[in-house]
Structure formats: C-alpha cells, structure tokens
Design a protein around this motif. Structure first.
Motif, PDB file in Angstrom:
ATOM      1  N   TYR A  71       0.830  -1.205   0.000  1.00  0.00           N
ATOM      2  CA  TYR A  71       0.000   0.000   0.000  1.00  0.00           C
ATOM      3  C   TYR A  71       0.866   1.258   0.000  1.00  0.00           C
ATOM      4  N   CYS A  72       0.280   2.321  -0.542  1.00  0.00           N
ATOM      5  CA  CYS A  72       0.903   3.641  -0.577  1.00  0.00           C
ATOM      6  C   CYS A  72       0.343   4.499   0.545  1.00  0.00           C
ATOM      7  N   ASP A  73       1.210   5.282   1.169  1.00  0.00           N
ATOM      8  CA  ASP A  73       0.783   6.284   2.153  1.00  0.00           C
ATOM      9  C   ASP A  73       1.384   7.617   1.731  1.00  0.00           C
ATOM     10  N   GLN A  74       0.570   8.448   1.112  1.00  0.00           N
ATOM     11  CA  GLN A  74       1.069   9.718   0.565  1.00  0.00           C
ATOM     12  C   GLN A  74       1.528  10.667   1.661  1.00  0.00           C
ATOM     13  N   GLN A  75       0.802  10.731   2.770  1.00  0.00           N
ATOM     14  CA  GLN A  75       1.145  11.676   3.823  1.00  0.00           C
ATOM     15  C   GLN A  75       2.454  11.309   4.514  1.00  0.00           C
ATOM     16  N   LYS A  76       2.658  10.037   4.749  1.00  0.00           N
ATOM     17  CA  LYS A  76       3.907   9.588   5.370  1.00  0.00           C
ATOM     18  C   LYS A  76       5.008   9.352   4.353  1.00  0.00           C
ATOM     19  N   ALA A  77       4.664   9.490   3.060  1.00  0.00           N
ATOM     20  CA  ALA A  77       5.627   9.258   1.969  1.00  0.00           C
ATOM     21  C   ALA A  77       6.203   7.850   2.031  1.00  0.00           C
ATOM     22  N   HIS A  78       5.314   6.886   2.309  1.00  0.00           N
ATOM     23  CA  HIS A  78       5.712   5.490   2.439  1.00  0.00           C
ATOM     24  C   HIS A  78       5.078   4.637   1.342  1.00  0.00           C
TER      25      HIS A  78
END
Length: 210
Positions: A71-78
C-alpha cells in the motif's frame, strides 16, 4: 444473487484490490487511516492494519501467492508491504520526493510501479519502479502534471497511467522505459481533454481500459 449494499464502507475510501482466489476485497479508508479486508459480497469486514495517525493510505495491491499486501501512504511518503493479515510491515519507500500515491504490481517481472502525488514542484509528476524487495529503484516516466493512476499489462508489455492535470490517459511499451510523457514517439495518449481524471484499471482479456 443480489449483491448486498453496505453503507459503512468507510469515511474516505481510497484504493481497491480484489483477491479472487480467496474471494476477498482489500481497500484503504483514508478517513479512518485503516486497511480493510472483506468478502466479495461485503460481508465479514475486518481491519487488516491501522496505519495512522497523520496518514493518507491511498492505494493497495495484493500479491496473493506470497501472502503480501502493498500500500501507498502519501502523507507519510511510504510504500509498505505487510502480510495479508497485517503482520510484518516493511517500509520499501520512505521518500518525500516521490510521495507514493498510486501503485501496481508486475507479477511477471516482479516489479512495483508507483506514481508520485505532487506534479507542481520540481522533479515530480513521475512514475517509478523497483523490485519487490525494494531494491533497484528507477524513475521510468517523467513530465506528468500529477500522476493519478498506474497499471501494468506485463504480458502485453505496456505501462498505463493517468496524467491528471493534463487530462490524459497514457501508455507506453515497457521496453521503451524510461520515457518522458512529452515524447510523442514512444508515449501514446489514449484519451485527452478529460476533467482531472483519477485512477484506472485494465480488463486485459477484453482489451479495455476503465
């Protein structure tokens, strides 16, 4: 039979992945910062992983054979990999430059492709790829005005993506990567003049893009 309509899928649903072998759907709820799993008819929803606080889970993909969820986490840049039950989380990308926002898996080449969130500042509007273990990272598409969807037809040898602010759905041959989205000799515009398109998926057997 008639599908069951669920009114409580989440507060801000982002990303969706089907695992037809087990008859399950995986998806992200950006409002609650949770990853969910449920049956194809909407029953038996369970929380796979709590990704908050200060998170923005935006897209998910399943590697059922290996028992992994990406999965992508845009806010955590992960960009992260976890077990299908949420166990053993591994951060594969932690990079504010790329801000992972959409992703797809190439099960043939065993590559992860993802697009970044911001297409305004310098060095953004890109599509990246790397090996399943996080090694061998490359920038494979530049020149987008925000990337809002990435899909791979590995057998056919195509990469598809959404160039949001240009209002386009585009594609190129995997063998031509890396490319610039402005390269009309290698990059095809399938649809133009769209109003801020977000997301896409492929029906490869039928030869269709949605």
């Amino acid at each position: 039979g008639r599908a069951t309509v669920r009114s409580s899928a989440g507060t801000n649903v982002r990303g969706l992945a089907l695992e037809l072998g087990s008859g399950r759907i995986y998806y992200a709820d950006n409002g609650a910062d949770l990853l969910y799993r449920m049956n194809l008819d909407g029953s038996d929803r369970v929380t796979v992983l709590a990704v908050g606080p200060s998170a923005f889970p935006a897209d998910v993909r399943v590697d059922a054979a290996a028992g992994h969820l990406y999965y992508c986490d845009q806010q955590k840049a992960h960009l992260r990999r976890v077990g299908l039950d949420g166990s053993n989380p591994v951060v594969l990308v932690s990079d504010a430059v790329s801000q992972p926002y959409y992703l797809d898996l190439d099960g043939v080449g065993r590559k992860i492709y993802w697009g970044d969130f911001d297409g305004v500042s310098a060095n953004t509007g890109n599509v990246f790829r790397m090996n399943y273990d996080g090694s061998g990272r490359e920038t494979v598409v530049t020149g987008n005005l925000e990337t809002r969807g990435v899909r791979v037809d590995a057998a056919g040898g195509w990469l598809y993506w959404v160039n949001r602010n240009a209002g386009k759905v585009m594609r190129c041959r995997l063998g031509d990567l890396p490319v610039s989205a402005l390269d009309g000799t290698k990059v095809q515009t399938l649809y133009g003049n769209l109003d801020t398109p977000h997301g896409l998926t492929l029906d490869v057997p039928a030869g269709r893009v949605y």
